[in-house]
Each structure stands twice: as structure tokens, then as C-alpha cells.
Design a protein around this motif. Structure first.
Motif, mmCIF file in Angstrom:
data_model
loop_
_atom_site.group_PDB
_atom_site.id
_atom_site.type_symbol
_atom_site.label_atom_id
_atom_site.label_comp_id
_atom_site.label_asym_id
_atom_site.label_seq_id
_atom_site.Cartn_x
_atom_site.Cartn_y
_atom_site.Cartn_z
ATOM 1 N N GLU A 105 0.816 -1.216 0.000
ATOM 2 C CA GLU A 105 0.000 0.000 0.000
ATOM 3 C C GLU A 105 0.854 1.273 0.000
ATOM 4 O OE1 GLU A 105 -2.423 0.503 3.399
ATOM 5 O OE2 GLU A 105 -0.835 0.084 4.840
ATOM 6 N N MET A 106 2.144 1.132 0.342
ATOM 7 C CA MET A 106 3.024 2.298 0.372
ATOM 8 C C MET A 106 3.698 2.553 -0.976
ATOM 9 S SD MET A 106 2.643 3.346 3.328
ATOM 10 C CE MET A 106 2.346 2.922 5.046
ATOM 11 N N VAL A 107 3.629 1.561 -1.872
ATOM 12 C CA VAL A 107 4.354 1.664 -3.151
ATOM 13 C C VAL A 107 3.577 2.542 -4.123
ATOM 14 C CG1 VAL A 107 5.142 0.300 -5.121
ATOM 15 C CG2 VAL A 107 5.514 -0.532 -2.804
ATOM 16 N N ASP A 108 4.287 3.389 -4.884
ATOM 17 C CA ASP A 108 3.596 4.275 -5.840
ATOM 18 C C ASP A 108 3.029 3.480 -7.013
ATOM 19 O OD1 ASP A 108 5.726 4.993 -8.362
ATOM 20 O OD2 ASP A 108 6.529 4.051 -6.554
ATOM 21 N N GLY A 109 2.091 4.109 -7.716
ATOM 22 C CA GLY A 109 1.347 3.439 -8.783
ATOM 23 C C GLY A 109 2.227 2.955 -9.919
ATOM 24 N N THR A 110 3.177 3.781 -10.356
ATOM 25 C CA THR A 110 4.031 3.402 -11.489
ATOM 26 C C THR A 110 4.829 2.145 -11.165
ATOM 27 O OG1 THR A 110 4.328 5.786 -11.682
ATOM 28 C CG2 THR A 110 5.567 4.416 -13.205
ATOM 29 N N THR A 111 5.393 2.126 -9.942
ATOM 30 C CA THR A 111 6.184 0.962 -9.542
ATOM 31 C C THR A 111 5.310 -0.279 -9.499
ATOM 32 O OG1 THR A 111 7.571 2.400 -8.202
ATOM 33 C CG2 THR A 111 7.687 0.061 -7.709
ATOM 34 N N LEU A 112 4.068 -0.127 -8.975
ATOM 35 C CA LEU A 112 3.158 -1.264 -8.862
ATOM 36 C C LEU A 112 2.773 -1.774 -10.256
ATOM 37 C CD1 LEU A 112 2.112 -2.750 -6.448
ATOM 38 C CD2 LEU A 112 0.045 -1.360 -6.492
ATOM 39 N N THR A 113 2.582 -0.823 -11.208
ATOM 40 C CA THR A 113 2.287 -1.219 -12.591
ATOM 41 C C THR A 113 3.435 -2.042 -13.162
ATOM 42 O OG1 THR A 113 1.151 0.891 -12.819
ATOM 43 C CG2 THR A 113 1.609 -0.317 -14.856
ATOM 44 N N HIS A 114 4.679 -1.535 -12.981
ATOM 45 C CA HIS A 114 5.861 -2.272 -13.439
ATOM 46 C C HIS A 114 5.907 -3.656 -12.802
ATOM 47 C CE1 HIS A 114 8.242 0.328 -15.972
ATOM 48 N NE2 HIS A 114 7.976 1.358 -15.180
ATOM 49 N N SER A 115 5.529 -3.697 -11.526
ATOM 50 C CA SER A 115 5.590 -4.932 -10.767
ATOM 51 C C SER A 115 4.617 -5.961 -11.347
ATOM 52 C CB SER A 115 5.269 -4.613 -9.322
ATOM 53 O OG SER A 115 5.238 -5.767 -8.569
ATOM 54 N N PHE A 116 3.418 -5.494 -11.814
ATOM 55 C CA PHE A 116 2.452 -6.405 -12.432
ATOM 56 C C PHE A 116 2.894 -6.847 -13.813
ATOM 57 C CE2 PHE A 116 -1.371 -7.404 -10.161
ATOM 58 C CZ PHE A 116 -1.236 -6.640 -9.022
ATOM 59 N N LEU A 117 3.397 -5.855 -14.602
ATOM 60 C CA LEU A 117 3.831 -6.166 -15.967
ATOM 61 C C LEU A 117 5.006 -7.138 -15.965
ATOM 62 C CD1 LEU A 117 3.560 -2.633 -17.606
ATOM 63 C CD2 LEU A 117 2.028 -4.594 -17.921
ATOM 64 N N GLY A 118 5.840 -7.041 -14.924
ATOM 65 C CA GLY A 118 7.046 -7.872 -14.892
ATOM 66 C C GLY A 118 6.865 -9.128 -14.066
ATOM 67 N N ARG A 119 5.606 -9.570 -13.851
ATOM 68 C CA ARG A 119 5.354 -10.727 -12.978
ATOM 69 C C ARG A 119 5.968 -12.001 -13.557
ATOM 70 N NH1 ARG A 119 0.898 -9.486 -15.807
ATOM 71 N NH2 ARG A 119 -0.241 -11.152 -16.885
ATOM 72 N N ARG A 120 6.336 -12.911 -12.656
ATOM 73 C CA ARG A 120 6.991 -14.164 -13.085
ATOM 74 C C ARG A 120 6.193 -15.365 -12.610
ATOM 75 N NH1 ARG A 120 12.790 -13.504 -10.615
ATOM 76 N NH2 ARG A 120 12.959 -15.677 -11.255
ATOM 77 N N GLU A 121 6.175 -16.395 -13.450
ATOM 78 C CA GLU A 121 5.456 -17.622 -13.104
ATOM 79 C C GLU A 121 6.197 -18.367 -11.994
ATOM 80 O OE1 GLU A 121 3.722 -21.119 -15.879
ATOM 81 O OE2 GLU A 121 4.148 -19.188 -16.835
#
Lengths: 199, 199
Positions: free
Chosen positions: B182-198
Motif C-alpha cells: 500500500e506504500m508503493v507508488d502506482g508506477t512501480t506497482l504497474t511495473h511490478s504487475f507487468l514484470g510478474r513471473r510464473e
């Protein structure tokens, strides 16, 4: 692993500055190398000159590169007949900034602390006594820190002054201007009541 | 009014250090004079040596007093076929501390910033291109900062790599380990979703 022993050496030596830890030291070293090499060279020169040439004024013991500092040497300062005793040269700086004091200073370079082996001689009280005998002072203002050691040192010097028949005074303790009463500690508030003045 | 011009000079020059204002500079100067004159002299020597002797590695452009830094000069480092591109020498330090990278580096000493007149030549991309042609690299890891300028620089270098048929990769963006979602900014969270790993 640093890629450069000289850089490593610089980072290590920057840590002798107070308040500078490993991270700040590294930031400082990189800043100087990347953006301000001439500033770094000037700092090195200023350090060398200051460390090797600055001694103590033979009258007041403050830092100076001369035999006598420019406050002791000032004839207008000598007329006031006031002597202010402080613990550290930095205290002179703070008092000068108020513009309220026009006398001369005496710097103890510390305070009495018998357990650490710091007695009257170590804080230059023999020199102070000589000055009180050889010069005419109307009043000695004791501006040591408001700590137990500072108070003890002030009382000790006040006794010396009494023996020589010179008036001694202590700077006032009380609540800082702009402070809030409820935030002030009990000891300070007690001092503030004991030291109240009629309006 | 300072009682000593040399002291005043030292305080002024200490302010060239990042994060040091007038008060800290004064505190540092008094500390050195009162307690650590030899430390001050050593610092002056370390500064003089570092400022005058440290140059850039002719392979990777990091700070070193040698012709070639000890990372570029290490034969085991040369075997890995990995090249990591960073903006600043301090970044090498941070990556080395992870112990995860055993290849060599290339330091841009900045990032592309056309408005400030910093183009490919200013960040040494001609030298980088030479290295890519003359040596065998399996992969170029682009570890520029996760800023707009850093991303743009990484993309520019990735194109150079493509032209030479060398694989280029960018370090992952995402939520920091130990951070709270909840503390992470939106852009970082977007990157985090786009870069998800199986898993």
C-alpha cells in the motif's frame, strides 16, 4: 571492493568529521571527484593551514593564528571592564552574534571534571587568575553551560573572583524565548521562577 | 566575527561538501581543532592525493588512479562475457555489495540529457561501441537508474546492442523487498504487475 585505494582512503578519512558515517563519507568523496575537484583541493589547503597554524590566544585562549586574538587586541573592548568566561571558542561566536556584549572573553576549553583529571590548571584558571590580578575588571560574567559541570565550574571561578574583590555574575537560566511553558522541563521552570524579575 | 581568518576560511571551504551547511561546517572545524588535528591533517593529505591522482579507467570509465581499474584488469571477470552499464561509479559499489554480478562494468558518468547538451558522446557511448566491437560479450545488462532519463539512456544503448547482435537486458523494476504494497507508488506497482513471473 572499491576500484581505487585512494578513493577508499579518502572515504575513510572523511569519517573523522563529526556526524559523517560510511554512507555520507562515500557520497562526499564521489561528489568532490565528480563535480568539485577544485573545491576539494581548496578544502585540503584550508585544512592544512588551519590545523598547522591555528593556536590559542595568549590572553583568552580562543583559537587564533596570531599571538593575541583580534577581540583581546581591540582597545574599545578593553575599556568596558567586562570579562565573559565561556567553555568553548564556539560560545564566543554565539555571544558575538547577539551583539549584546562589548567586553573581552576567557575560554576555558572545557569545564572542571575531577574524575577525568581535568582540574583548575587544565582549564587555565591560573592564567585567568593572573589576568584578574594584572588587569582592571569591573565584572566577570560566567557563561559556562547550564550543566552540572558548567555550574560547578562557574561557582569555582566565582570564589576566585570574590577573593580578588571582583563582582561575578552568572547568565540567567529560564524558559527560552518563544518556547511553550508546558514543554519546558521542571528544573528549567524552577530556575525561571527563582530568577523572576519585577516589572 | 570570527577571531581567526584561517578558521573562517576552513568553515567556508567545508561547505563544499554535500549536506554541510554553515552550522555543521562550524561544528566540524571546531571538532577538528579541539580534538583531532592529526585527523584533519590526514584528511587534507587524502583529499590532495585523491583530487590530483584519481582519473578514469580507460576501459570502463570508473574512478581509479591506475590506467585500468582492478575490475577490468581481473582475468576471471573477463571470462563471464557480461557487461553491466551503470550511470555512476557509486552504482558499481552498490552492485558489488550484492555479490551477484561477476562480469565487468561500463560507467556512463551521467545519462542522456539533450536539453543540457549531454549526448551519446558525452556519456562515452563511442567508447562503449568500440568495446562491444573489439571484445566478446554475451549480454549487456542495462542498470541505469529507473528514471525517465535513465530509461531513455537504456533504450538508446539497447538499440546499439541490437545493431551489433548482442543481447541487451534491463534490470527489473518492482516493489522493493520488505516494502509494503500500500506504500508503493502506482508506477512501480504497474511495473511490478507487468514484470510478474510464473512460480
Amino acid at each position: 571492493m572499491q576500484s581505487s585505494p585512494l578513493l577508499e582512503n579518502l572515504v575513510e578519512h572523511l569519517r573523522c568529521l563529526p556526524g559523517v558515517g560510511p554512507k555520507s563519507a562515500q557520497r562526499m568523496a564521489y561528489h568532490l571527484l565528480q563535480r568539485d575537484r577544485s573545491g576539494g583541493m581548496n578544502l585540503a589547503r584550508a585544512l592544512t593551514e588551519a590545523m598547522s597554524k591555528i593556536g590559542h590566544c595568549s590572553y583568552c585562549r580562543t583559537f587564533t593564528e596570531e599571538e593575541i586574538c583580534n577581540i583581546c587586541d581591540n582597545p574599545r573592548r578593553q575599556q568596558s571592564g567586562l570579562l565573559c568566561v565561556v567553555e568553548m571558542p564556539a560560545d564566543i561566536q554565539a555571544i558575538e552574534q547577539t551583539g549584546q556584549f562589548s567586553g573581552r572573553y576567557f575560554v576555558l576549553m572545557g569545564h572542571l571534571s575531577p574524575l577525568d583529571g581535568i582540574g583548575p590548571r587544565e582549564i587555565g584558571l591560573d592564567l585567568l587568575q593572573q589576568r584578574l590580578q594584572s588587569e582592571q575588571f569591573n565584572e566577570v560574567i560566567l557563561a559556562t553551560n547550564p550543566t552540572i559541570e558548567g555550574d560547578a565550574t562557574a561557582n569555582y571561578i566565582a570564589e576566585i573572583c570574590q577573593q580578588q574583590g571582583i563582582k561575578a555574575s552568572r547568565i540567567a537560566h529560564g524558559i527560552p524565548v518563544g518556547g511553550e511553558l508546558e514543554m519546558v522541563d521542571g528544573t528549567t521552570l524552577t530556575h525561571s521562577f527563582l530568577g523572576r524579575r519585577e516589572l
